[in-house]
Design a protein around this motif. Sequence first.
Motif, mmCIF file in Angstrom:
data_model
loop_
_atom_site.group_PDB
_atom_site.id
_atom_site.type_symbol
_atom_site.label_atom_id
_atom_site.label_comp_id
_atom_site.label_asym_id
_atom_site.label_seq_id
_atom_site.Cartn_x
_atom_site.Cartn_y
_atom_site.Cartn_z
ATOM 1 N N VAL A 19 0.813 -1.223 0.153
ATOM 2 C CA VAL A 19 -0.033 -0.067 -0.039
ATOM 3 C C VAL A 19 0.744 1.240 -0.120
ATOM 4 C CG1 VAL A 19 -1.715 1.337 1.289
ATOM 5 C CG2 VAL A 19 -1.551 -1.315 1.322
ATOM 6 N N ASP A 20 0.674 2.128 -0.831
ATOM 7 C CA ASP A 20 1.528 3.193 -1.213
ATOM 8 C C ASP A 20 1.131 4.487 -0.228
ATOM 9 O OD1 ASP A 20 3.506 2.436 -2.866
ATOM 10 O OD2 ASP A 20 2.101 2.776 -4.564
ATOM 11 N N GLY A 21 1.904 5.246 0.241
ATOM 12 C CA GLY A 21 1.518 6.302 0.888
ATOM 13 C C GLY A 21 0.763 7.254 0.146
ATOM 14 N N PRO A 22 0.123 8.526 0.554
ATOM 15 C CA PRO A 22 0.160 8.843 2.108
ATOM 16 C C PRO A 22 -0.780 7.911 2.861
ATOM 17 C CG PRO A 22 -0.942 10.337 0.862
ATOM 18 C CD PRO A 22 -0.508 9.408 -0.229
ATOM 19 N N PHE A 23 -0.706 8.172 4.031
ATOM 20 C CA PHE A 23 -1.490 7.552 5.207
ATOM 21 C C PHE A 23 -2.352 8.388 5.808
ATOM 22 C CE2 PHE A 23 2.205 4.880 4.601
ATOM 23 C CZ PHE A 23 1.723 3.692 3.822
ATOM 24 N N THR A 24 -3.458 8.305 6.314
ATOM 25 C CA THR A 24 -4.556 9.253 6.538
ATOM 26 C C THR A 24 -4.446 9.568 7.912
ATOM 27 O OG1 THR A 24 -6.229 7.386 6.880
ATOM 28 C CG2 THR A 24 -6.460 8.808 4.652
ATOM 29 N N GLU A 25 -4.116 8.484 8.956
ATOM 30 C CA GLU A 25 -4.139 8.782 10.387
ATOM 31 C C GLU A 25 -2.800 9.318 10.819
ATOM 32 O OE1 GLU A 25 -6.431 8.306 12.776
ATOM 33 O OE2 GLU A 25 -7.738 7.978 11.097
ATOM 34 N N THR A 26 -2.487 10.733 10.596
ATOM 35 C CA THR A 26 -1.706 11.319 10.960
ATOM 36 C C THR A 26 -0.926 11.254 12.435
ATOM 37 O OG1 THR A 26 -2.262 13.139 9.634
ATOM 38 C CG2 THR A 26 -0.480 13.604 11.346
ATOM 39 N N LYS A 27 -1.830 11.103 13.504
ATOM 40 C CA LYS A 27 -1.317 10.848 14.959
ATOM 41 C C LYS A 27 -0.841 9.398 14.926
ATOM 42 C CE LYS A 27 -5.874 9.097 16.384
ATOM 43 N NZ LYS A 27 -6.936 8.984 17.117
ATOM 44 N N GLU A 28 -0.832 8.513 14.232
ATOM 45 C CA GLU A 28 -0.128 7.202 14.193
ATOM 46 C C GLU A 28 1.038 7.065 13.316
ATOM 47 O OE1 GLU A 28 -1.480 4.867 16.200
ATOM 48 O OE2 GLU A 28 -3.264 6.310 16.738
ATOM 49 N N LEU A 29 1.428 8.127 12.784
ATOM 50 C CA LEU A 29 2.535 8.176 11.806
ATOM 51 C C LEU A 29 3.872 8.907 12.677
ATOM 52 C CD1 LEU A 29 1.210 9.711 8.589
ATOM 53 C CD2 LEU A 29 1.587 7.061 9.202
ATOM 54 N N VAL A 30 4.930 8.300 12.091
ATOM 55 C CA VAL A 30 6.373 8.791 12.865
ATOM 56 C C VAL A 30 6.958 9.743 11.846
ATOM 57 C CG1 VAL A 30 8.496 7.886 13.755
ATOM 58 C CG2 VAL A 30 6.500 6.581 14.221
ATOM 59 N N ALA A 31 7.391 11.067 12.392
ATOM 60 C CA ALA A 31 8.245 11.779 11.646
ATOM 61 C C ALA A 31 9.826 11.709 11.776
ATOM 62 C CB ALA A 31 7.780 13.231 11.905
ATOM 63 N N GLY A 32 10.263 10.964 12.786
ATOM 64 C CA GLY A 32 11.546 10.862 13.174
ATOM 65 C C GLY A 32 11.745 9.934 14.153
ATOM 66 N N PHE A 33 13.253 9.837 14.616
ATOM 67 C CA PHE A 33 13.354 8.877 15.782
ATOM 68 C C PHE A 33 14.805 9.260 16.407
ATOM 69 C CE2 PHE A 33 15.315 6.636 12.311
ATOM 70 C CZ PHE A 33 16.522 6.187 12.760
ATOM 71 N N TRP A 34 14.979 8.871 17.342
ATOM 72 C CA TRP A 34 16.383 8.677 18.024
ATOM 73 C C TRP A 34 16.297 7.419 18.627
ATOM 74 C CZ3 TRP A 34 13.699 13.414 19.205
ATOM 75 C CH2 TRP A 34 14.527 14.472 18.976
ATOM 76 N N LEU A 35 17.673 6.918 18.717
ATOM 77 C CA LEU A 35 17.506 5.538 19.459
ATOM 78 C C LEU A 35 18.944 5.851 20.680
ATOM 79 C CD1 LEU A 35 17.207 2.565 19.705
ATOM 80 C CD2 LEU A 35 19.192 2.066 18.335
ATOM 81 N N PHE A 36 18.136 5.933 21.716
ATOM 82 C CA PHE A 36 19.135 6.078 23.095
ATOM 83 C C PHE A 36 19.511 4.941 23.867
ATOM 84 C CE2 PHE A 36 16.515 10.301 24.567
ATOM 85 C CZ PHE A 36 16.912 10.792 23.400
ATOM 86 N N GLN A 37 20.980 5.109 24.422
ATOM 87 C CA GLN A 37 21.294 3.899 25.229
ATOM 88 C C GLN A 37 21.312 4.658 26.658
ATOM 89 O OE1 GLN A 37 22.987 0.740 24.600
ATOM 90 N NE2 GLN A 37 22.484 0.642 26.835
ATOM 91 N N VAL A 38 20.551 4.292 27.517
ATOM 92 C CA VAL A 38 20.475 4.751 29.048
ATOM 93 C C VAL A 38 20.134 3.671 29.919
ATOM 94 C CG1 VAL A 38 19.479 7.049 28.047
ATOM 95 C CG2 VAL A 38 17.872 5.345 28.626
#
Length: 140
Positions: A65-84
């Motif tokens: 299924v090609d984007g765009p996807f309608t549920e904006t609140k469920e989408l991710v715009a970026g990320f970090w991976l932390f070691q804590v």
Amino acid sequence: MRFMVLVKATKDSEAGKMPDEKLLTEMGKYNEELVKAGVLLAGEGLHPSARGARVRFSGTSRTVVDGPFTETKELVAGFWLFQVKSKEEAIEWVKRCPNPMHGESEIEIRQVFEMEDFGAELTPELRAQDARLREQATKS
């Protein structure tokens, strides 16, 4: 402990609106703090879902299924991976983050499974395979 820190998408991020110089500068300083503290393992922004795709699984069938996807609140715009050391430490780092979307925004924090979390089901053979794959991946 590793934590995936997910920056939730907004209508602006899904529309492809890029951050301004002020926000890029603030994020650069924040990322420097994370690196100096030995917390940051990875981090990136993501293109809008219009440029993405999803693969749906049903038994042996696969549907793209090609984007765009309608549920904006469920989408991710970026990320970090932390070691804590703890979820509380991850939360404290996220609370120091500049607001990634100006206005309203949300960041989700999720612990990453470690091999020991899988218990006896992760046989010695599977552990050895995982170790080999991780070693190969770091050489790439």
